[in-house]
Each structure stands twice: as C-alpha cells, then as structure tokens.
Write a protein that holds these residues in place. Structure first.
Motif, PDB file in Angstrom:
ATOM      1  N   UNK A   7       0.819  -1.219   0.000  1.00  0.00           N
ATOM      2  CA  UNK A   7       0.000   0.000   0.000  1.00  0.00           C
ATOM      3  C   UNK A   7       0.847   1.261   0.000  1.00  0.00           C
ATOM      4  N   UNK A   8       2.037   1.204   0.572  1.00  0.00           N
ATOM      5  CA  UNK A   8       2.900   2.381   0.649  1.00  0.00           C
ATOM      6  C   UNK A   8       3.508   2.759  -0.693  1.00  0.00           C
ATOM      7  N   UNK A   9       3.357   1.875  -1.658  1.00  0.00           N
ATOM      8  CA  UNK A   9       3.867   2.139  -3.007  1.00  0.00           C
ATOM      9  C   UNK A   9       2.798   2.691  -3.942  1.00  0.00           C
ATOM     10  N   UNK A  10       1.556   2.760  -3.496  1.00  0.00           N
ATOM     11  CA  UNK A  10       0.460   3.200  -4.363  1.00  0.00           C
ATOM     12  C   UNK A  10       0.437   4.726  -4.409  1.00  0.00           C
ATOM     13  N   UNK A  11       0.882   5.286  -5.527  1.00  0.00           N
ATOM     14  CA  UNK A  11       0.989   6.742  -5.657  1.00  0.00           C
ATOM     15  C   UNK A  11      -0.214   7.357  -6.377  1.00  0.00           C
ATOM     16  N   UNK A  12      -1.071   6.515  -6.953  1.00  0.00           N
ATOM     17  CA  UNK A  12      -2.260   7.006  -7.638  1.00  0.00           C
ATOM     18  C   UNK A  12      -3.298   5.901  -7.757  1.00  0.00           C
ATOM     19  N   UNK A  13      -4.540   6.298  -7.892  1.00  0.00           N
ATOM     20  CA  UNK A  13      -5.627   5.324  -8.066  1.00  0.00           C
ATOM     21  C   UNK A  13      -6.793   6.018  -8.748  1.00  0.00           C
ATOM     22  N   UNK A  14      -7.529   5.269  -9.553  1.00  0.00           N
ATOM     23  CA  UNK A  14      -8.715   5.858 -10.177  1.00  0.00           C
ATOM     24  C   UNK A  14      -9.794   4.803 -10.374  1.00  0.00           C
ATOM     25  N   UNK A  15     -11.035   5.268 -10.366  1.00  0.00           N
ATOM     26  CA  UNK A  15     -12.184   4.383 -10.538  1.00  0.00           C
ATOM     27  C   UNK A  15     -13.072   4.924 -11.643  1.00  0.00           C
ATOM     28  N   UNK A  16     -13.557   4.030 -12.498  1.00  0.00           N
ATOM     29  CA  UNK A  16     -14.473   4.403 -13.572  1.00  0.00           C
ATOM     30  C   UNK A  16     -15.633   3.436 -13.628  1.00  0.00           C
ATOM     31  N   UNK A  17     -16.710   3.869 -14.257  1.00  0.00           N
ATOM     32  CA  UNK A  17     -17.906   3.040 -14.388  1.00  0.00           C
ATOM     33  C   UNK A  17     -18.134   2.687 -15.850  1.00  0.00           C
ATOM     34  N   UNK A  18     -18.270   1.402 -16.123  1.00  0.00           N
ATOM     35  CA  UNK A  18     -18.596   0.954 -17.477  1.00  0.00           C
ATOM     36  C   UNK A  18     -20.111   0.971 -17.638  1.00  0.00           C
ATOM     37  N   UNK A  19     -20.617   1.600 -18.693  1.00  0.00           N
ATOM     38  CA  UNK A  19     -22.075   1.653 -18.911  1.00  0.00           C
ATOM     39  C   UNK A  19     -22.552   0.406 -19.648  1.00  0.00           C
ATOM     40  N   UNK A  20     -22.604  -0.726 -18.974  1.00  0.00           N
ATOM     41  CA  UNK A  20     -22.986  -1.973 -19.620  1.00  0.00           C
ATOM     42  C   UNK A  20     -24.498  -2.031 -19.834  1.00  0.00           C
ATOM     43  N   UNK A  40     -25.240  -0.536 -28.292  1.00  0.00           N
ATOM     44  CA  UNK A  40     -26.632  -0.569 -28.723  1.00  0.00           C
ATOM     45  C   UNK A  40     -27.096   0.850 -29.031  1.00  0.00           C
ATOM     46  N   UNK A  41     -27.701   1.049 -30.204  1.00  0.00           N
ATOM     47  CA  UNK A  41     -28.285   2.333 -30.592  1.00  0.00           C
ATOM     48  C   UNK A  41     -29.793   2.221 -30.455  1.00  0.00           C
ATOM     49  N   UNK A  42     -30.388   3.113 -29.651  1.00  0.00           N
ATOM     50  CA  UNK A  42     -31.820   3.043 -29.369  1.00  0.00           C
ATOM     51  C   UNK A  42     -32.486   4.359 -29.754  1.00  0.00           C
ATOM     52  N   UNK A  43     -33.169   4.425 -30.911  1.00  0.00           N
ATOM     53  CA  UNK A  43     -33.867   5.659 -31.304  1.00  0.00           C
ATOM     54  C   UNK A  43     -35.266   5.708 -30.681  1.00  0.00           C
ATOM     55  N   UNK A  44     -35.739   6.903 -30.400  1.00  0.00           N
ATOM     56  CA  UNK A  44     -37.128   7.076 -29.963  1.00  0.00           C
ATOM     57  C   UNK A  44     -37.888   7.840 -31.049  1.00  0.00           C
ATOM     58  N   UNK A  91     -39.491  10.459 -30.780  1.00  0.00           N
ATOM     59  CA  UNK A  91     -39.384  11.908 -30.611  1.00  0.00           C
ATOM     60  C   UNK A  91     -38.131  12.488 -31.258  1.00  0.00           C
ATOM     61  N   UNK A  92     -37.119  11.633 -31.459  1.00  0.00           N
ATOM     62  CA  UNK A  92     -35.861  12.133 -32.003  1.00  0.00           C
ATOM     63  C   UNK A  92     -34.709  12.079 -31.027  1.00  0.00           C
ATOM     64  N   UNK A  93     -34.893  11.369 -29.896  1.00  0.00           N
ATOM     65  CA  UNK A  93     -33.789  11.120 -28.978  1.00  0.00           C
ATOM     66  C   UNK A  93     -33.150   9.790 -29.356  1.00  0.00           C
ATOM     67  N   UNK A  94     -31.873   9.818 -29.661  1.00  0.00           N
ATOM     68  CA  UNK A  94     -31.157   8.608 -30.063  1.00  0.00           C
ATOM     69  C   UNK A  94     -30.110   8.313 -29.007  1.00  0.00           C
ATOM     70  N   UNK A  95     -30.239   7.180 -28.328  1.00  0.00           N
ATOM     71  CA  UNK A  95     -29.330   6.822 -27.245  1.00  0.00           C
ATOM     72  C   UNK A  95     -28.327   5.789 -27.719  1.00  0.00           C
ATOM     73  N   UNK A  96     -27.060   6.013 -27.390  1.00  0.00           N
ATOM     74  CA  UNK A  96     -25.995   5.066 -27.703  1.00  0.00           C
ATOM     75  C   UNK A  96     -25.402   4.602 -26.374  1.00  0.00           C
ATOM     76  N   UNK A  97     -25.413   3.292 -26.137  1.00  0.00           N
ATOM     77  CA  UNK A  97     -24.957   2.742 -24.866  1.00  0.00           C
ATOM     78  C   UNK A  97     -24.044   1.546 -25.113  1.00  0.00           C
ATOM     79  N   UNK A  98     -23.289   1.180 -24.066  1.00  0.00           N
ATOM     80  CA  UNK A  98     -22.383   0.042 -24.162  1.00  0.00           C
ATOM     81  C   UNK A  98     -21.121   0.404 -24.919  1.00  0.00           C
ATOM     82  N   UNK A  99     -20.459  -0.632 -25.431  1.00  0.00           N
ATOM     83  CA  UNK A  99     -19.291  -0.410 -26.269  1.00  0.00           C
ATOM     84  C   UNK A  99     -17.984  -0.290 -25.506  1.00  0.00           C
ATOM     85  N   UNK A 100     -16.929  -0.013 -26.256  1.00  0.00           N
ATOM     86  CA  UNK A 100     -15.568   0.063 -25.736  1.00  0.00           C
ATOM     87  C   UNK A 100     -14.881   1.313 -26.268  1.00  0.00           C
TER      88      UNK A 100
END
Length: 553
Positions: free
Chosen positions: A332-345, A362-366, A368-377
């Motif tokens: 633990x004394x060697x850990x000079x940085x750390x970060x956390x991220x969330x994958x939108x699965x 996944x591309x999800x159009x509505x 009304x004209x709202x187009x949602x893009x989710x997932x991916x890398x």
C-alpha cells in the motif's frame, strides 16, 4: 476574429443560444465527441454539451488500451474482437501521436497454485492464433512463444519458480482523456461543431406531434434554449437519466460496473512491456502497464450501485489488485495514484457477473428524435459513432439536404497527426514528450517555452509535464479549473496523487490570468483540488506517498 471553428468556450455558448442545429449531442466522453465529429464531418449542424469536463467520466478512467480483448474471445465475442482490432488499426493511422503499439506478455504458470496450468496452454495457444487472425496479421506482428528466461527478462519480478513457457502478443495503448479532447477539438476546429463543457441538459421541448424541437441547457447561472431537431444521448452511465426526460420514466437499461486501477513506481515491478497477470481466485486477469517511471495495474470488474459521480476507490478494491501482483512485493505504501471508472454496460435478461456482460454497443432511437448510444468500448468509439449518426440521418430523413449519408471518419486524421513525425524522436526530450501528447500542435507549446523559459520547468515534481502545458490547457483546450489541468489535460492526479496536490497552488497561479480568475478564486480552486485528493486517498485507506523518494528506490 474568432471563427465558427474555434475551440473557445464563450463563442461556443453564444452559438448555442443563437444558432439552429440539426443535432445536439449530450455527453462529452469519447462516444459523444465521436458522434459530434462524425455528424459535423457529414455536414450536419452539430452542437455538443458536457455537464462537467470532456472525458470527466469513464473516458478518463479506462485501462488506456486500444485493444480487441483476449478474454472476449473466451466469451465467444469473436466479431467484437475483430471489429475492435480493425478499429485499433484506424486509430493508429488517424492518431499516431496518441496510439502506440505495445507488446503484451501473457505469462503461464505451472505447479500447485499455478494460475494457468500447463494443460490449458494448448487452448491458450489457440486463442493467440485467433487473435492473430482477427488483428495481429494486419500489423505484421504475430504472437510468439517465450521461454521462462525470456519472460523474466521482460518482468524480473515474476515468480521464476512457477513460470513456464509464455506468450507475447501485440496491442496498443492510448491516453483516453487526450484522445477524447483531440476528437472534440477536431470536430470543432476542423468541422465547425460547437463543443462546450460545463453545460448541463435540464429539459427537452417537443412540438404538438411529440417531436423534439429544442433542448434546455444550463451553463452556471445562464439558461439557454438550443434549437435542434434531434438529440443524441451519449451520457454513458447517465443514459437512463436523459431517456427519462424524453420518456417520462426511468427505462432502467444500464448496469454500471466499476473498474479501478492503481499506480506504483516502475522500479517496484520492472516490466519493460505490458503484462497480463491472471488472478487465480476469480478467473480474471489484470493488466500491468508501464507508463514512464510508473506502472499502473488494473482493472477490477464489480457491480456498482452508488452515485455515478466520482465512484470511490475502496480499500477492498486496492487489496484485490495488490493481491494480484503480490509476488512483486508492492504494498500500500507504493500506491501513488488510483482511479475508478464506471462501465455503462447494457442490461441483459441473464444475471451473472458484470465481467460476463457483452461489451457490444446498442443504438436506441425514440419516435421523438432522442437517439441513445450505450455500451461499447473505447477502442470502438468511431464505429459506435458512425452507427449512431446513421440512425440520426434515418430519423431526420428529408429534413436535411446536402449531407453525406455515410461516415467520413474511417481515414480522418485527428488534430496533431499532421506534423507529428517531424517531432517524434526529437533530440530535445521536452520536444519528444510534447510531440507524443500533442503531435504537430506541440509547436505552440514550444513557442510558449521559448517566450518564457520558466514554463519549461516541471509542473508536478517527478512527472514529465511542464508548466507551459497548464497555460496551453487553459488557453487552447477549454480547461476551466485546476482539476481539469491535473486530472485530464495532464494525468498528474492518476500518476502521482499527493505530488499533484502539492502543485495545485502553482497550477492555479498559471491558469488564473488566462481564465480571468481572481486571487481568491484561484486559491479556492487549489484548495478544492487538494480536498478532493485527500478524500480520494483516505477513502481508499492509503498513506501519503513521497513520489521522489519512491522513484529513487
């Protein structure tokens, strides 16, 4: 005079209020900026808003790899791996200053407690060949079988008594936040898109037929109505929140998975290439990747149910990664940085580990004209963007004329690609450092240091960044705060948490004249940054670290 293609925040806010747009992209991560570039390059009038800062979410907290993913082959995701490796090649061509080929060592351990028994080596070899067929052959780099001695030469801290013949293959590394910012600047400067940070979507206006006619956004205390015919929802783990504005109810479509990384001194690990270290207890593996004088290790893959803003790195997370590389003696004394991220699965009907969920998008159009893009890398962002804009073009139909129906980004060079080769490998280490972060645009930073030699001095003790980079970030890259500079324009916070906090006052002093900050405002920004770093460290249960002494170990 500032033109429509200038990456300037005040001009961008004016245009948001005054100009009509075909599409408003919400979300300034890699997917959102990719959509903005694809749409603008086709001729669509495009605006993008980001609530916080470009890449402030998942897109600055990834494993920083442009890769296919060996484990996806084991999950039967052959098509995903093929697409990702194809996109990796496009990234190398389009952003050579940011995307670098990197050898990866996959060690094989034998004996009791071995994490990859020899009897599985044949199956692993088949995976290597499949990886070659889906991408390695394109770069003329096929996998190799290494003797234990050759493997130890690449990472002497591996357990020699358990090491069997191992594998070497090739992937690529990329600074995710810089890639995101570069795509955003390319969309704005080269293709006339509006891209602005610090602007949140607060509402959607529709006509009598239920079609989107405007979006309401907020920049500080300023409310703006953005006239647009469609909205692309590229907000990652916040995607359900935006869909709820459109649909009136939470669609509950996203399952966030948390991944964390830690940074340690390279001298503690001594890996001259990236290493894939299997974790015996849960059949996963972690990357051990060199980054200058440091090495980072990750990632975890766990369900997450807390707030999407600033997911914490816990002591349990850190201990998991430390246990994976326990053979190195890192503590633990060697850990000079750390970060956390969330994958939108994207949620699926089947339950199980987040590690087993598909990384397909996944591309999800509505209607009304709202187009949602989710997932991916990260690696497939360009393809994700192209699919999203294809759906957008289908929705807009006859309402738009004179635009390209197909994506133009396959071979599109990003800002900095031109002029990079002339600077790469320069005899001046500073020029070489800048070239591999800014490409041909490094010339502007070099000019700053020529005018003021004090700007050649280190920005953070022990790291390669120089003070001119903070000035450049505030002047040309829409950095608005000390955190923007230290967390994303440079990666100082990820690489040297406590050393970056010690530099906060100097950074505030550098950017204050550019941003028009008063002395009190600059001081408050520095204090806020230090407090955030302190919270990050104590939440993870880590001691303060002196980077200079650790690097000298």
């Amino acid at each position: 005079m500032i033109g429509p293609g200038w990456f300037d925040r005040s001009e961008a806010l004016r245009r948001l209020a005054d100009d009509p747009f075909d599409v408003l992209v919400v979300g300034g991560g890699i997917t959102g900026v990719g959509v903005a570039l694809d749409a603008a390059s086709r001729g669509l009038r495009t605006a993008l808003v980001e609530r916080d800062d470009f890449a402030s979410g998942t897109s600055s907290k990834s494993s920083k790899l442009a890769h296919g993913g060996l484990r996806y082959l084991q999950q039967g995701e052959i098509r995903l791996v093929y697409q990702a490796l194809h996109e990796r090649q496009r990234l190398r061509h389009n952003a050579p200053h940011l995307v670098k080929m990197l050898p990866f060592l996959l060690p094989v351990f034998s004996g009791k407690g071995g994490v990859i028994p020899k009897k599985l080596s044949r199956a692993l070899g088949m995976s290597m060949w499949l990886y070659d067929l889906t991408g390695g052959a394109r770069i003329g780099k096929l996998h190799e079988r290494l003797s234990p001695e050759d493997a130890l030469a690449h990472m002497p801290t591996l357990p020699a008594d358990k090491l069997a013949s191992s594998y070497l293959y090739y992937d690529a590394t990329v600074d995710d936040a810089r890639l995101t910012l570069t795509v955003a600047r390319t969309a704005a400067i080269d293709h006339g898109a509006v891209a602005v940070n610090g602007v949140a979507l607060v509402g959607v206006d529709k006509d009598r037929d239920g079609h989107i006619r405007a979006a309401r956004v907020r920049a500080g205390d300023q409310d703006i109505t953005v006239r647009c015919q469609a909205i692309v929802n590229a907000t990652g783990v916040w995607s359900d929140d935006v869909r709820a504005m459109d649909e009136g109810a939470d669609p509950d479509a996203i399952r966030p998975a948390k991944g964390i990384h830690i940074t340690v001194p390279w001298s503690k690990v001594r890996n001259d290439i990236a290493v894939v270290v299997p974790v015996p207890r849960d059949k996963r593996s972690v990357f051990v990747v060199p980054w200058g004088d440091l090495t980072y290790v990750g990632t975890t893959d766990t369900d997450y149910e807390g707030p999407n803003e600033d997911p914490p790195v816990t002591r349990e997370d850190v201990d998991y990664l430390l246990s994976a590389i326990a053979f190195t003696g890192v503590t633990e004394r060697d850990v000079v940085g750390a970060w956390a991220g969330l994958r939108p699965l994207v949620k699926s009907g089947a339950s199980g580990r987040t590690a087993d969920l598909s990384r397909r998008h996944r591309v999800t159009p509505s209607d009304s004209g709202l187009i949602s893009i989710t997932g991916g890398k990260l690696t497939t962002y360009r393809e994700m963007a192209a699919d999203t804009v294809d759906a957008l073009v289908d929705h807009l139909g006859d309402r738009i004329d004179g635009i390209a129906r197909r994506s133009r980004t396959k071979k599109m060079r990003l800002r900095g690609a031109e002029g990079y080769e002339a600077l790469d490998g320069h005899t001046d280490p500073l020029v070489d450092h800048l070239a591999n972060r800014y490409g041909g645009e490094a010339a502007t930073i070099i000019a700053l240091t020529d005018a003021d030699p004090s700007l050649r001095e280190p920005l953070v003790a022990g790291l390669p960044y120089v003070r001119a980079e903070a000035v450049y970030a505030a002047r040309y890259e829409m950095a608005r705060s000390v955190d923007d500079v230290l967390s994303r324009r440079t990666r100082a916070r990820l690489l040297a948490r406590d050393a970056s906090a010690a530099a906060a006052d100097d950074v505030a002093t550098l950017i204050a004249p550019v941003l028009g900050l008063s002395e009190a405002e600059a001081s408050a920004q520095a204090a806020s940054y230090r407090a955030a770093v302190e919270t990050e460290r104590t939440t993870a249960g880590l001691p303060e670290t002196a980077l200079d002494s650790l690097l000298g170990a």
